[in-house]
Design a protein around this motif. Structure first.
Motif, PDB file in Angstrom:
ATOM      1  N   ILE A  60       0.833  -1.207   0.000  1.00  0.00           N
ATOM      2  CA  ILE A  60       0.000   0.000   0.000  1.00  0.00           C
ATOM      3  C   ILE A  60       0.865   1.253   0.000  1.00  0.00           C
ATOM      4  CG2 ILE A  60      -1.708   1.311   1.342  1.00  0.00           C
ATOM      5  CD1 ILE A  60      -2.880  -1.317   2.263  1.00  0.00           C
ATOM      6  N   PHE A  71      -4.867  -2.393  -4.330  1.00  0.00           N
ATOM      7  CA  PHE A  71      -6.134  -2.199  -3.633  1.00  0.00           C
ATOM      8  C   PHE A  71      -7.073  -3.390  -3.838  1.00  0.00           C
ATOM      9  CE2 PHE A  71      -5.631   2.703  -4.120  1.00  0.00           C
ATOM     10  CZ  PHE A  71      -4.557   2.650  -3.251  1.00  0.00           C
ATOM     11  N   ASN A  93      -4.027   3.313   3.868  1.00  0.00           N
ATOM     12  CA  ASN A  93      -4.059   4.054   2.612  1.00  0.00           C
ATOM     13  C   ASN A  93      -3.943   5.555   2.879  1.00  0.00           C
ATOM     14  OD1 ASN A  93      -4.265   4.398  -0.151  1.00  0.00           O
ATOM     15  ND2 ASN A  93      -6.489   4.241  -0.186  1.00  0.00           N
TER      16      ASN A  93
END
Length: 241
Positions: free
Chosen positions: A150, A166, A183
């Protein structure tokens, strides 16, 4: 005259249902969740197109506002340059809000991974051989990195890193809250990097922004015309097909 028994004739293959098309991500008859997720994908596409002229206009009008509304790299670097000469107060507020705005639709990709697994990756990979190679390449190292992937999703290179990472987060069972928190942190760190670059360059960037502001309205109008023309042309091609 043919003496072939009609019963011996080969049976016709059963006609496929529309939802069995290989260009669709699901592996069975779609549910309400599938329709909603696909609808969100369509909305994000339209929203992204609509934001192109707005971004161009905001960059000339007020880069910190652009950063807050889009979280873009250009907005972060431009705000950093303005802050270095004392023209961007409360820049941290704009940067953090920008991170929230930048990830506001990322839950859709997580959801797609949870719903369809590899189906959504296969749909994208089917677009071209190059797309298939790029997705396979990203998927290999993303699976090795796990959740750390991420933080590399925002690398400014021409690979579908964020999309694959994702989707994999949803595929591998990562909780949505954990995905969104990580995120947000990753996006904020990257925004700080671009902000710092803008701060270091400073006045040359500010000069360019001031010159750009004079023509920003015309550029935004030109981009809007191009988008509308492209949309109408594509619609015309579909009708002919």
């Amino acid at each position: 005259m043919s003496t072939e028994d009609p019963a011996d004739a080969p049976e016709a293959a059963p006609e496929k249902e529309w939802w069995e098309d290989e260009s669709l991500p699901w592996n069975g008859k779609p549910t309400r969740e599938d329709y909603w997720c696909l609808g969100w994908f369509a909305f994000v596409g339209v929203f992204g197109m609509a934001m192109i002229p707005l971004r161009a206009w905001l960059l000339g009008l007020d880069p910190p506002v652009m950063l807050a509304l889009t979280g873009s790299r250009i907005g972060a670097a431009s705000t950093g340059a303005l802050a270095s000469v004392g023209e961007a107060g409360n820049w941290l507020f704009f940067l953090l809000i920008g991170s929230v705005m930048a990830i506001k639709f990322d839950w859709i990709y997580w959801w797609a991974g949870k719903l369809w697994g590899r189906g959504i990756l296969d749909v994208q990979a089917s677009q071209s051989k190059r797309a298939a190679r790029n997705i396979a390449r990203v998927e290999r190292w993303a699976l090795k990195l796990g959740w750390l992937g991420i933080f590399l999703a925002y690398l400014p290179i021409p690979l579908p890193i964020a999309f694959v990472v994702f989707v994999l987060a949803g595929m591998t069972g990562m909780p949505l809250w954990k995905f969104m928190v990580m995120n947000f942190i990753a996006k904020t760190l990257w925004s700080f990097i671009y902000f710092g670059l803008g701060w270091e360059i400073g006045e040359p960037v500010v000069f360019v922004l001031n010159q750009y502001a004079r023509v920003a309205n015309w550029i935004a109008i030109a981009l809007l015309v191009v988008i509308m023309f492209t949309a109408f042309r594509n619609q015309g091609k579909k009708r002919v097909a």
